[in-house]
Every structure is written in structure tokens, then in C-alpha cells.
Design an enzyme around this catalytic site. Sequence first.
Site, PDB file in Angstrom:
ATOM      1  N   GLY B  18       0.812  -1.216   0.000  1.00 20.81           N
ATOM      2  CA  GLY B  18       0.000   0.000   0.000  1.00 20.81           C
ATOM      3  C   GLY B  18       0.843   1.262   0.000  1.00 20.81           C
ATOM      4  N   ILE B  48       4.977  -2.800   8.470  1.00 20.38           N
ATOM      5  CA  ILE B  48       6.150  -2.733   7.582  1.00 20.38           C
ATOM      6  C   ILE B  48       6.369  -1.301   7.098  1.00 20.38           C
ATOM      7  CG2 ILE B  48       7.121  -3.538   5.384  1.00 20.38           C
ATOM      8  CD1 ILE B  48       5.710  -6.184   5.852  1.00 20.38           C
ATOM      9  N   LYS B  84       5.769  21.787 -10.876  1.00 13.92           N
ATOM     10  CA  LYS B  84       7.152  21.505 -11.276  1.00 13.92           C
ATOM     11  C   LYS B  84       7.282  21.678 -12.782  1.00 13.92           C
ATOM     12  CE  LYS B  84      10.481  17.696 -11.439  1.00 13.92           C
ATOM     13  NZ  LYS B  84      10.679  16.255 -11.264  1.00 13.92           N
ATOM     14  N   PRO B 102      13.952  21.203 -18.797  1.00 14.34           N
ATOM     15  CA  PRO B 102      12.552  21.636 -18.633  1.00 14.34           C
ATOM     16  C   PRO B 102      11.571  20.612 -19.188  1.00 14.34           C
ATOM     17  CG  PRO B 102      13.480  22.619 -20.614  1.00 14.34           C
ATOM     18  CD  PRO B 102      14.553  21.729 -20.037  1.00 14.34           C
ATOM     19  N   LEU B 339       8.654  -0.380  -7.009  1.00 18.74           N
ATOM     20  CA  LEU B 339      10.031  -0.766  -6.702  1.00 18.74           C
ATOM     21  C   LEU B 339      10.250  -2.271  -6.780  1.00 18.74           C
ATOM     22  CD1 LEU B 339      10.611   1.721  -3.730  1.00 18.74           C
ATOM     23  CD2 LEU B 339      11.524   1.902  -6.055  1.00 18.74           C
ATOM     24  N   THR B 350      11.794   9.146 -12.484  1.00 15.33           N
ATOM     25  CA  THR B 350      11.107   8.282 -13.448  1.00 15.33           C
ATOM     26  C   THR B 350      10.284   7.153 -12.828  1.00 15.33           C
ATOM     27  OG1 THR B 350      13.131   6.978 -13.633  1.00 15.33           O
ATOM     28  CG2 THR B 350      12.778   8.694 -15.275  1.00 15.33           C
ATOM     29  N   ILE B 352       7.726   6.957 -10.635  1.00 20.23           N
ATOM     30  CA  ILE B 352       6.260   7.045 -10.609  1.00 20.23           C
ATOM     31  C   ILE B 352       5.731   6.956 -12.048  1.00 20.23           C
ATOM     32  CG2 ILE B 352       4.291   8.530 -10.005  1.00 20.23           C
ATOM     33  CD1 ILE B 352       5.935   9.353  -7.503  1.00 20.23           C
ATOM     34  N   TYR B 437      13.223   8.344 -31.303  1.00 22.84           N
ATOM     35  CA  TYR B 437      12.429   7.113 -31.320  1.00 22.84           C
ATOM     36  C   TYR B 437      10.987   7.501 -31.058  1.00 22.84           C
ATOM     37  CZ  TYR B 437      14.073   7.561 -26.417  1.00 22.84           C
ATOM     38  OH  TYR B 437      14.432   8.038 -25.183  1.00 22.84           O
TER      39      TYR B 437
HETATM   40  C1  LIG Z   1      15.937   7.394  -2.485  1.00 28.04           C
HETATM   41  C2  LIG Z   1      14.741   7.331  -3.373  1.00 28.04           C
HETATM   42  C3  LIG Z   1      14.228   8.491  -3.925  1.00 28.04           C
HETATM   43  C4  LIG Z   1      13.139   8.433  -4.804  1.00 28.04           C
HETATM   44  N1  LIG Z   1      12.670   9.568  -5.401  1.00 28.04           N
HETATM   45  C5  LIG Z   1      11.702   9.468  -6.338  1.00 28.04           C
HETATM   46  C6  LIG Z   1      11.209  10.603  -7.007  1.00 28.04           C
HETATM   47  O1  LIG Z   1      11.600  11.730  -6.752  1.00 28.04           O
HETATM   48  N2  LIG Z   1      10.263  10.439  -7.943  1.00 28.04           N
HETATM   49  C7  LIG Z   1       9.769   9.206  -8.270  1.00 28.04           C
HETATM   50  O2  LIG Z   1       8.957   9.089  -9.184  1.00 28.04           O
HETATM   51  N3  LIG Z   1      10.161   8.131  -7.577  1.00 28.04           N
HETATM   52  C8  LIG Z   1      11.117   8.228  -6.634  1.00 28.04           C
HETATM   53  N4  LIG Z   1      11.513   7.116  -5.959  1.00 28.04           N
HETATM   54  C9  LIG Z   1      10.798   5.876  -6.166  1.00 28.04           C
HETATM   55  C10 LIG Z   1       9.500   5.928  -5.357  1.00 28.04           C
HETATM   56  O3  LIG Z   1       9.776   6.119  -4.012  1.00 28.04           O
HETATM   57  C11 LIG Z   1       8.735   4.648  -5.532  1.00 28.04           C
HETATM   58  O4  LIG Z   1       8.587   4.357  -6.907  1.00 28.04           O
HETATM   59  C12 LIG Z   1       7.360   4.781  -4.950  1.00 28.04           C
HETATM   60  O5  LIG Z   1       7.401   5.258  -3.656  1.00 28.04           O
HETATM   61  C13 LIG Z   1       6.689   3.455  -4.957  1.00 28.04           C
HETATM   62  O6  LIG Z   1       7.157   2.610  -3.978  1.00 28.04           O
HETATM   63  P1  LIG Z   1       6.433   1.234  -3.765  1.00 28.04           P
HETATM   64  O7  LIG Z   1       5.002   1.489  -3.545  1.00 28.04           O
HETATM   65  O8  LIG Z   1       6.816   0.340  -4.884  1.00 28.04           O
HETATM   66  O9  LIG Z   1       7.103   0.640  -2.462  1.00 28.04           O
HETATM   67  P2  LIG Z   1       6.865   1.015  -0.876  1.00 28.04           P
HETATM   68  O10 LIG Z   1       6.551   2.430  -0.662  1.00 28.04           O
HETATM   69  O11 LIG Z   1       8.039   0.436  -0.179  1.00 28.04           O
HETATM   70  O12 LIG Z   1       5.607   0.176  -0.498  1.00 28.04           O
HETATM   71  C14 LIG Z   1       5.678  -1.206  -0.236  1.00 28.04           C
HETATM   72  C15 LIG Z   1       4.387  -1.645   0.411  1.00 28.04           C
HETATM   73  O13 LIG Z   1       4.382  -3.048   0.500  1.00 28.04           O
HETATM   74  C16 LIG Z   1       3.953  -3.387   1.816  1.00 28.04           C
HETATM   75  N5  LIG Z   1       4.487  -4.704   2.139  1.00 28.04           N
HETATM   76  C17 LIG Z   1       5.753  -5.140   1.985  1.00 28.04           C
HETATM   77  N6  LIG Z   1       5.839  -6.414   2.413  1.00 28.04           N
HETATM   78  C18 LIG Z   1       4.605  -6.787   2.813  1.00 28.04           C
HETATM   79  C19 LIG Z   1       4.066  -7.961   3.344  1.00 28.04           C
HETATM   80  N7  LIG Z   1       4.789  -9.050   3.590  1.00 28.04           N
HETATM   81  N8  LIG Z   1       2.751  -7.989   3.640  1.00 28.04           N
HETATM   82  C20 LIG Z   1       1.971  -6.893   3.422  1.00 28.04           C
HETATM   83  N9  LIG Z   1       2.447  -5.744   2.933  1.00 28.04           N
HETATM   84  C21 LIG Z   1       3.743  -5.705   2.631  1.00 28.04           C
HETATM   85  C22 LIG Z   1       4.477  -2.284   2.684  1.00 28.04           C
HETATM   86  O14 LIG Z   1       3.800  -2.222   3.892  1.00 28.04           O
HETATM   87  C23 LIG Z   1       4.166  -1.096   1.795  1.00 28.04           C
HETATM   88  O15 LIG Z   1       2.832  -0.727   1.954  1.00 28.04           O
HETATM   89  C24 LIG Z   1      12.560   7.179  -5.072  1.00 28.04           C
HETATM   90  C25 LIG Z   1      13.047   6.032  -4.466  1.00 28.04           C
HETATM   91  C26 LIG Z   1      14.140   6.091  -3.618  1.00 28.04           C
HETATM   92  C27 LIG Z   1      14.651   4.836  -2.989  1.00 28.04           C
END
Ligand SMILES: Cc1cc2nc3c(=O)[nH]c(=O)nc-3n(C[C@H](O)[C@H](O)[C@H](O)COP(=O)(O)OP(=O)(O)OC[C@H]3O[C@@H](n4cnc5c(N)ncnc54)[C@H](O)[C@@H]3O)c2cc1C
Lengths: 327, 508
Positions: B18, B48, B84, B102, B339, B350, B352, B437
Amino acid sequence: MARPDHMRFHAEIGLPLEALIKSGTAQPVLAPRFPSASGPISVPFAPVAAPHEGVEFHHFWLRHRAIAGDEASDLFDLSPAIALDHSVGAGAPLWDAVLKGGLAFGLRLERGRYAGALLQLAQRAGALVDAGKAGDHAPDEHGDLAGDLVIECGPERSGGGAQAEAGAWSNGRLTLPCTLPCTSTLPGAEWQVCVNAARRFVGLSAPLANSANEQREYTRLAQQEAQRIADMDALLQESDPLASHTFASTHPALARKLALFAACGRIPTEDFEVFTPPEWLAAMWGRGVRPRRYDRMANRMPQQQLIEWLASLKRQRDALTRARETV
Amino acid sequence: MRGGEAADGIDHVVIVGGGTAGWMTAAGLAHMLGPTGVKVTLIESEAIGVVGVGEATLPHIKAFNDTIGIDEAEFMAATSATFKLGIEFVDWGRKGDSYIHPFGEFGLPNEGVAFHHYWRKFADQPGTGDLDQYSLPVVACRKARFQPPSEDPRSVLSTYRYAYQFDTLQYAPFMRAHAEKSGVKRIEGKVVDVALDPENGRVRDLTLENGQVIAGDLFVDCTGFFGLLIERHLQTGYDDWSEWLPADRAVAVPCQSAGPLLPYTRATAHEAGWSWRIPLQHRTGNGHVYSSRFLSDDAACDTLLAGLEGERLADPRFLRFVTGKRRKLWNRNVVAIGLSGGFLEPLESTSIYLIQEGISKLVELFPQTQDCAVETREYNHWMDLQFERIRDFLILHYHATMRDDSDFWNHMRTMRVPDTLEARLDLFRAHGHVSAYDHGLFLVPSWIAVLIGQGVMPDACDARVANLPDDHVRQHLAGLRGHMDKAANNMEDHAAFLGRYAAISGAA
Ligand SMILES: Cc1cc2nc3c(=O)[nH]c(=O)nc-3n(C[C@H](O)[C@H](O)[C@H](O)COP(=O)(O)OP(=O)(O)OC[C@H]3O[C@@H](n4cnc5c(N)ncnc54)[C@H](O)[C@@H]3O)c2cc1C
């Protein structure tokens, strides 16, 4: 024949459509007939109807047919482009209908007059024109013709020298992909590759003596384009395209299109396509390829709305047919 | 012909996770596929938590929000978002340099020739100025101004688009509310077991810590770096790209806002990586991305804290990652979005965008039954292309540099890059032409921004411009520069615009 891109190209070179119409050089074409192993196929430039909420019309049509069980009807029965196209050759009123209709159209060109008009434009822009055959010019000791760059435009290649592969630019020689045999059998392909080649060459403009990178890029793009045309040709010429075992290795992009279309009715595109998705749809459909399912998103439209949509398309098609018959 | 239910039909999607990816996927699928009978369940574990970073976006997010019916003013208020117009890169080509990439064009093409060729003709001469000065969104950024773009293609105000910078901790709850309104069922709990069907290896059901078993037809793995389904259970494999993108750690910390509210993100290069600065309405997000091969955690944290513009609002948080992507983003009946599918590091914001691409491609190809090998292959083909093209663009930032002040930069500058990127660089260096492309995130103006911004100067300009009379080109340049400046001056101050925004959109 010129594809719908004629609008842009003729604007770029300063050749107004009105002049082509008035001089009788051009007639409109809305759905050229592509030769195929199973007979000619009408391939309209315009889709049968515009997509709805990002979903192509054919998915809605397939949904309706699945419910109504109307196996006799064909998707392209509703094509306004095909309905209108039958009037080609009828003269001025037809042009009115085409221009008012807003559908993408190509031009069937009277070759001699069109070449004359282009020649005039070229001369006005400073081109020197020599009516002699290329072979009349004496090649130098390397077998090359005098000049910094030789552009080969026809299947008959000029003498001597290292011959460039079709579509390539190297060794002071640029060979248009229209030297590939299939460009002359696919309506509009020959015209389009010439236009694209001119644009690509101009777009990569560089001093000829120092253009190795541009030559490589030109060749890369031209060869991708040639591959897209060869894909269409293979689709049309193969006796049973879906059963082809060689496409995966010889025409991977075509294999991808066929597989996805057959699976779910979607048509994936590559970089630098020559033919548009509506044309691929018509060609695959004409070759008997049918999707196993339609896009689930087509179910979002209420049934009544779909029935009304189809009825309005039918009315529009009938009106065009009637207009054609009264001409 | 099938469009509806079938025995092995796919009617129930279970999303695990989530965070941003999970709730965006839930909202997207429920909005677009809900009306066709698809049920969406999301499982998340508060214990988590989420990765808690990811605040800068690309303009495509607006289209996603519009598609799923999000009201912009409501969204901006709920996520403390700012507008932005681009990203500023400081110290990348050389120390002391600054340029803005830009979300828009440079100048206007003239007689079919891209503007940067005109600029290149006189770039070395005094008075021409940086390429930046000919881009309206860049000039607006430098003046901290903002105005929504015009839809009239004749207006210079149509030469840019915009994105948002938002508070990620507010974004997921906002999307959650939206998704739940569209019928998504949320289950709180930690997935502790995953049962695979012994016959076909597909995921059959998930067991939560409290013993609850949740079955589904299609599973979307949004568990972030855990990759719970796609990797831990399906062992899909990972393409590791750290050879080209060696950053593998980040340390993040928010601080109080200071100075004017800028409509852009800043990325400042350091000894072995770079730091971000993302201005939000209520605070500023900061982080330092670096390669642990070249820099220690302590040194990275010190650099970050030393650069904060306002008072620190929390303790620094460290994150680890490996740049690359999952070998298959869709494997059996699991699709990895976010991720869990891969990460190319945050430069150019990139991730999101890739989440959005994953969602839209999944909706487009959404299978009717488990017999969907073709759809799966197509999805993977498409996403691989997206990842690879973004990868090359990111590598460019590190590779096209003159910096030689650290081992990190010496390594990045001299490393072998993918052939696709090498060919692009050669082509551009010759006469300023950009290899284009049709399918890929970064289009020609983006490549130009970074190439020229980082000092990759074409040896000559396009021959058509080279042959034009000097006066003609000078006039073109001067006219445009003045035009951009005037247009930017007519825009509103970004902070003032934000302040009035709710009222404006209410009246529209
Ligand atoms: C340093 C850094 C900077 C970033 N900056 C940018 C940015 O500027 N712009 C951009 O587009 N993206 C950026 N990103 C990427 C961005 O943060 C992610 O793409 C975005 O937050 C999505 O994350 P997620 O939902 O995949 O993972 P998370 O936010 O980690 O969510 C994972 C979810 O899975 C759940 N989960 C995990 N294991 C279990 C389990 N066993 N049971 C139940 N639930 C579980 C967790 O509770 C959580 O809800 C950045 C990433 C990093 C690391």
C-alpha cells in the site's frame, strides 16, 4: 499513389492541393486495395470509427457481434472510407465529399503530370536537371559518377562503384528503399519512402565530407522503415500468416503484431512505422486473422449506447453510399 | 469470442503493498476495470510501512490523475503539492555549472530546423547566452514563476507542460481514499505465506499473519524492494545495471522551507553521487544518492546535512537499492509494479512514471483468462523497452561530464556505456542531430537539454543553418530570447499562484 502524408509533404515543398486538383493530377483515395495471397484487400486510411475512451472501435464491434451473433456482417461494412472510395473517378463532387468528410485520404497521381510539377518546383529551387540517363555519365576510375552524392531512386541502378544496400547511405551513394521490390506493389509505399528519405536526409543535414555519423543514423532509420514495409508485404503474401513458422525469426515485429492481435485485438507498433494501426487492422483482418477476444474495457459502454453508436455509423455509411450513387 | 466470464477467468486482482505503487495501481484498476466486473483487493501492512520517499514527478502524472477522475486542486491541497516545470542540475558537467531540464521546448523550430542549431551557430559568441534562456519553462523556473500552459498551439505558452512535487506520505492515503471510493477493498495485515499451485507454479493464495487466506486470479506485487511475490516466491531474477548506474544508497531528510517556493526540483552533483531538493508547500524534501563503493554513509549524511537550507525536521533515513529491473515484470500470474519491478535511481523522477506505464499497459492487456502468454510477453517487451531507454538517458548524466575531481567521476566519465548511447553521443557531437524514437519517455528536447547542459557541444550546427546569413540567425535568437523573457514576466509568482489556486479552479 501518395499516402495521406501528402498534406504535410506538399505543404513543405509548396505544392498546394488545389493546384493538383485543378490540373487533374490527383484523385482522392480513401481505401487503396492491397494485393494479397487471398485476393485484393481494401485498406482504408481512416479507422471505421474513432476510438472511445482509448479503446479502438473494433473491440466494440466484436462485442456487439458476440452478443448479436450476427456472423454475416463484417467490420469493414461500416467503413465510411470504403463507402466513399467507390466514387473515385467521379470528378468534382467527389472531392467536395472527401474534403468535407474529414477522413484521411491519399492521392492517386497522374505520374507524368505529378513528376512535371515536382520537376518545376525543383528547378525553381535551383536544381539542375539533365534528361540523360545516369548511364550516359562517364564514371570515374572508381566507377563512381561525378558528384558528391549519388541518390539512387529506381530499381535500375547506375553503373560501377560499390553499391549501397537498399535504404542505405554510404560511400557517397544513397539508395532509396523504393529499390526494394515490395514498395512498388504496396500502394503508396514507393511515394512514402521517397518522402521519408528526403526528410531524413534533410533532417540529418551535414557537410557530405564529414557525415559518417549521419550516414549511419540515416541507414539505421531507413532500414527499420524498409523492415516495416517488408512486414506488411509478408503479411499479405504468406498463404497462412498465422501459421507461419518463419515470421518469428524473419519478421519478429510482424510476428509480435499477429500474435497480440490474435490474442486480444491490440496492435502493437514499433518505432518508425510506415502503415498506421487502422491499416494494419484492415490488412490482418483481410488476411483472415481474428482476435480470440475483445478488450474488456469495451464492456464499459452501456449496451444501448453501443447499439445507438453502431446505428449512427450505419446511417452515416448509407448516406455516403447514397451520395455516391447520385453522382 | 470472449469478453466476459470464463472458468479460469481473471476477475479478482489482489494487490500486495500500500505504498505509492499499490494505491496508484488499485485506483487505476478499480476505475478502469471495476465497471467491467473486476474486483480489486489491496493488502498492506502498517507494521512494515512504506519506503517514504519519491516526491518529484513527471508531467504524465497529470494524465493519469485526469483519467481516474482526480480533481487537481483537491489533490494539490491534500498532498501539499507544488508545481514543477523541470529539474535543475547543478555541478554535473563541471563544478559551478547549472542547467535546467525543462518539461518543454527550447525556442521554436524555424523552417523545419530545430532551434538548438540556430543557437549553436553563435553559442561561442558573447551575448548569445545559454540555451536555457530560450526555453520558456526554464526562464519561468529561474524567476520562480508559474502559469498553466495554453492549449493554443500558436501561443508560446503551449511549449511546456508541468508536473507536481508532493508529500509522498500524504499521497498514498489520498490515493487510498480515491481507490476505496471506486470499490477497492483494503485488508490490513502482513503476508506471511504464499501458496503456489503445484501444477502451474502460479500464485494461488496468500496467508496473512492472523491466519486469513486470500485467494485471487491475478496478483500485483507492490511490496517495494521486498519483491515478495515476484522474487522471493517466483524467483524471477534481476537485471543488475549497477555497472552503469552504481548509486546504491540514499539518505533522506526533510527540512523547513527557506527562500522562494521554486517550481522545480534541484539535483546537485557531489563527490560520489548527487542530492535532491524538492520544495513542497509545507517543507522541503532532501536526500543524497550515492555509491557506497566510493563514499561512506557518514560522509554522505554529512554532505546532506551541510547543504540543508532550513531546520531539519526529522532524523536522516538510509535506504539501499540495486539499480536494474526484474527479468520479467509479469511472471506467471504476478505483475510487479513499483520498486518490486525495478529501480533506476531517482535522478529524473522516473519511478512514478514507470508505475503509471505499468498500470496502463496492464489495463490495455488485461487478460480474460489465465491463458495469456501473449499478453504477458507483450507487457514484458514494452516495459523492458521503457526501462532500457530511461537507463541510457540516466547514464548520460553521469557519463557526459568533464568532472575529474573524484574517483567516482573519473570512473563514470571513462566507463564503457551501452552501444545505443555511444551512437547517440557520436551523432550529436558531430552536427547536433538527435537520434529519435517513437516509444520512450525522453524525447528530443530532453536529450538536447542534458547534452548541451552538460557541455556536449556539437562540432558544428545543421548545414542549413550554417549557410544562413548571420543577421537572420541573430535576429531569430534575439527575438526569441526577448519573447521568452516577456512571457515569463507575465506569469504569476509560483507561491502566489498556489495560494490562489483553489479559488481559480473552483471558479473554472
Ligand atoms: C531514495 C529514493 C528516492 C526516490 N525519489 C523518487 C522521485 O523523486 N520520484 C519518483 O517518481 N520516484 C522516486 N523514488 C521511487 C519511489 O519512491 C517509488 O517508486 C514509490 O514510492 C513506490 O514505492 P512502492 O510502492 O513500490 O514501495 P513502498 O513504498 O516500499 O511500499 C511497499 C508496500 O508493501 C507493503 N508490504 C511489503 N511487504 C509486505 C508484506 N509481507 N505484507 C503486506 N504488505 C507488505 C508495505 O507495507 C508497503 O505498503 C525514489 C526512491 C528512492 C529509494
